[in-house]
Design a protein around this motif. Structure first.
Motif, mmCIF file in Angstrom:
data_model
loop_
_atom_site.group_PDB
_atom_site.id
_atom_site.type_symbol
_atom_site.label_atom_id
_atom_site.label_comp_id
_atom_site.label_asym_id
_atom_site.label_seq_id
_atom_site.Cartn_x
_atom_site.Cartn_y
_atom_site.Cartn_z
ATOM 1 N N GLY A 89 -4.451 6.843 -7.841
ATOM 2 C CA GLY A 89 -3.752 6.742 -6.564
ATOM 3 C C GLY A 89 -3.739 8.046 -5.799
ATOM 4 N N ARG A 127 -8.603 -6.155 -6.410
ATOM 5 C CA ARG A 127 -8.285 -4.802 -5.986
ATOM 6 C C ARG A 127 -7.778 -3.971 -7.166
ATOM 7 N N TYR A 128 -8.290 -2.740 -7.266
ATOM 8 C CA TYR A 128 -7.879 -1.799 -8.294
ATOM 9 C C TYR A 128 -7.456 -0.489 -7.639
ATOM 10 N N GLY A 129 -6.517 0.195 -8.233
ATOM 11 C CA GLY A 129 -6.197 1.542 -7.798
ATOM 12 C C GLY A 129 -7.198 2.535 -8.374
ATOM 13 N N ASN A 183 -7.176 4.824 -1.447
ATOM 14 C CA ASN A 183 -7.390 4.914 -2.896
ATOM 15 C C ASN A 183 -7.343 3.549 -3.585
ATOM 16 N N PHE A 184 -8.151 2.635 -3.048
ATOM 17 C CA PHE A 184 -8.337 1.330 -3.653
ATOM 18 C C PHE A 184 -9.822 1.035 -3.818
ATOM 19 N N ARG A 222 0.832 -1.184 0.000
ATOM 20 C CA ARG A 222 0.000 0.000 0.000
ATOM 21 C C ARG A 222 0.878 1.248 0.000
ATOM 22 N N THR A 243 -1.962 9.172 0.990
ATOM 23 C CA THR A 243 -2.729 9.640 -0.149
ATOM 24 C C THR A 243 -2.153 10.955 -0.625
ATOM 25 N N TYR A 268 -0.912 0.191 -7.719
ATOM 26 C CA TYR A 268 -2.293 0.448 -8.118
ATOM 27 C C TYR A 268 -2.740 -0.394 -9.305
#
Length: 236
Positions: A205, A125-127, A112-113, A66, A70, A89
């Motif tokens: 991201g 999981r995506y960014g 930011n996922f 991770r 942010t 990401y």
């Protein structure tokens, strides 16, 4: 003696100047260049893997990597092209034990996922890019509509806000590669918010949007195919 000192100092500076510049330029993990075009390869350059660690996330997801924080991503300078994105990401499977049923979308606006719960203890999981300071929000909605290459009509509040900053937005942008909504859009409830693609993949991201959830075009196309109208979306 003086000549020897000058030569030593010159050699030291020559050895330090460029590594220091590289560290300042990329700070954390070096970027990965990702093409915004759907037909191109997802991963064009990966210098090294980011640091790996495991932690327990509030949504019940075990993260294998991770970001440290942010970031508010700034646009490139005029005339400067950018396509860098941190490789953490990129889409990947992760363990999930948060209790939401398969098919649920969970969006973590702090890290930011976006997670698509798959069942059997897994999620995809995506960014994503999320709301910048002052535009954060949370809540639960359903996907009420889906659109391919959607057109964009900026709301009046956004037009006024950007005009005050010296930027004139068009009243309408037809769907296509230059549209800020990208290749696909999933509309959330009766709100103005969407999960959508982007023509600025380097912003993934970061805290970059006016509240919408922004994905790479490659990723939003994949999500679009997997998520039906009526799917539950939890934004945290």
């Amino acid at each position: 003696m003086t000549k020897t000192l000058v030569l030593v100092a010159t050699a030291a500076l020559a050895g330090l100047a460029f590594p220091a510049f590289a560290r300042d330029r990329y700070a954390e993990p070096p970027p990965v260049q990702v093409s915004p075009h759907l037909s191109a390869s997802r991963l064009l350059q990966l210098s090294r893997k980011p640091g790996q660690h495991v932690s327990r996330h509030s949504a019940g997801v075990t993260l294998v990597a991770r970001p440290a924080k942010t970031a508010v991503v700034r646009a490139p300078e005029p005339g400067q092209a950018r396509s860098e994105m941190n490789p953490i990401y990129l889409p990947q499977p992760v363990a999930y034990d948060g209790g939401e049923p398969a098919g649920t979308i969970i969006i973590d606006t702090r890290e930011n996922f976006l997670y698509l719960v798959e069942g059997d203890g897994l999620a995809r999981r995506y960014g994503v890019g999320t709301g910048k300071p002052g535009f954060e929000w949370a809540g639960t909605h359903t996907v009420t509509r889906k659109a391919e290459w959607p057109d964009w009509r900026p709301p009046s509040e956004m037009i006024s806000r950007e005009r005050a900053r010296g930027r004139v937005l068009p009243a309408h942008v037809p769907g296509g590669p230059d549209n800020p909504l990208g290749a696909r859009a999933l509309y959330l409830g009766s709100t103005l918010y969407r999960i959508h693609g982007t023509n600025q993949p380097w912003t993934i991201g970061g805290a970059v949007s006016s509240g919408c959830i922004r994905m790479r075009n490659e990723d939003v196309v994949e999500l679009y195919e997997r998520v039906p109208v009526g799917a539950r979306v939890v934004v945290r």
